[in-house]
Design an enzyme around this catalytic site. Structure first.
Site, PDB file in Angstrom:
ATOM      1  CG  ASP A 151      -7.329  -5.667   4.121  1.00 46.29           C
ATOM      2  OD1 ASP A 151      -8.261  -5.110   3.521  1.00 46.29           O
ATOM      3  OD2 ASP A 151      -6.146  -5.542   3.779  1.00 46.29           O
ATOM      4  CD  GLU A 204      -4.072  -8.837   4.845  1.00 47.25           C
ATOM      5  OE1 GLU A 204      -4.176  -7.694   5.309  1.00 47.25           O
ATOM      6  OE2 GLU A 204      -3.215  -9.153   3.999  1.00 47.25           O
ATOM      7  CG  HIS A 239      -1.996  -1.046   1.152  1.00 46.49           C
ATOM      8  ND1 HIS A 239      -2.874  -1.160   0.099  1.00 46.49           N
ATOM      9  CD2 HIS A 239      -2.301  -2.054   2.019  1.00 46.49           C
ATOM     10  CE1 HIS A 239      -3.687  -2.189   0.324  1.00 46.49           C
ATOM     11  NE2 HIS A 239      -3.358  -2.750   1.468  1.00 46.49           N
TER      12      HIS A 239
END
Length: 265
Positions: free
Chosen positions: A172, A146, A46
């Site tokens: 998540d 996750e 990310h």
């Protein structure tokens, strides 16, 4: 002889604290590392960091005295191998949902016959002081739990030979369990407890991603082995907003002082 800092700390039951880099900046990575964190992670999933920036960031983290970790973009052997060849002490592999996923991540971290990692530790051999496969493959393979599928397959995932640790992605995982990011639901709390107990029964290290000292302290008090305390972008935004709020508050709300405040750069 090289000693991987993650394995050394976990063997002594020492808890590790870390910082997270999402911004492509070598100086920021070094500054974070010099604050006393045990590890600094370069986030390629990310974060805004490509391979050409990752390498100098790993160099900066090494110079700071912290252990360099990389969250790779995906569970792709080339991404994992590149990070390890560049000198990362370990990788965090996202979105692991099955035992096959976990085995693929482990295989990319180990040379034959244990795995399929291609030999070419360009910077790693300099960092570790040897090009011997037994030394170079002393890297931490950490998978992320996750998703709902990962929870369903948790035992099979954690039984994967060669796995070293688990890192929980709270946003998540919360989403997968019907919640919203940046919230804590009963379902999330129960899932975290399940993951922690399953890791403990297998001798696997367990880590948590947080964004503040208060949240990090909570998970350290629960006995987590490694906890990320801050992220560079979040820390910068919060600090800037707080200082701006002080700067523009009405003069009547400010403390009176004849002397000008000290300057810090």
């Amino acid at each position: 002889m090289y000693s991987n800092p993650f394995f050394a700390q976990w063997a002594q039951d020492s808890q590790m604290t870390g910082a997270w880099c999402t911004l492509p900046d070598t100086v920021a990575a070094e500054v974070l590392g010099r604050q006393g964190f045990d590890y600094v992670c370069v986030d390629q999933q990310h974060g805004l960091i490509d391979d050409s920036t990752m390498v100098p960031m790993l160099q900066a983290i090494d110079a700071s005295g912290s252990a360099p970790l990389v969250r790779v973009r995906w569970n792709e052997p080339p991404a994992i191998m590149s990070a390890l060849d560049a000198g990362a002490a370990g990788v965090v592999v996202p979105m692991i949902e099955t035992a096959e996923d976990a085995a693929r991540a482990v295989s990319a971290c180990r040379f034959p016959p244990q795995g399929q990692r291609s030999y070419g530790p360009i910077r790693a051999r300099e960092v570790m002081g040897s090009g011997e496969t037994e030394v170079v493959q002393q890297v931490a393979c950490i998978v992320m739990i996750e998703t709902a599928a990962a929870m369903e397959n948790l035992d099979d995932i954690l039984d994967t030979p060669g796995l070293d640790g688990v890192y929980i992605g709270p946003n998540d995982l919360t989403l997968a369990l019907g919640g919203r990011p940046n919230t804590t639901t009963p379902e999330f709390v129960a899932a975290v407890d399940t993951i922690q107990q399953a890791c403990r029964s297998r001798g696997l290290a367990i880590g948590m991603h947080t964004g503040s000292g208060g949240a990090a302290q909570h998970y350290l008090s629960l006995g987590f082995d490694f906890v990320t305390v801050v992220s560079d972008a979040g820390l910068l935004a919060r600090a800037a907003a707080a200082e701006l709020k002080l700067a523009v508050r009405p003069a009547t709300d400010a403390p009176s002082s004849a002397a000008a405040p000290s300057q810090t750069y």
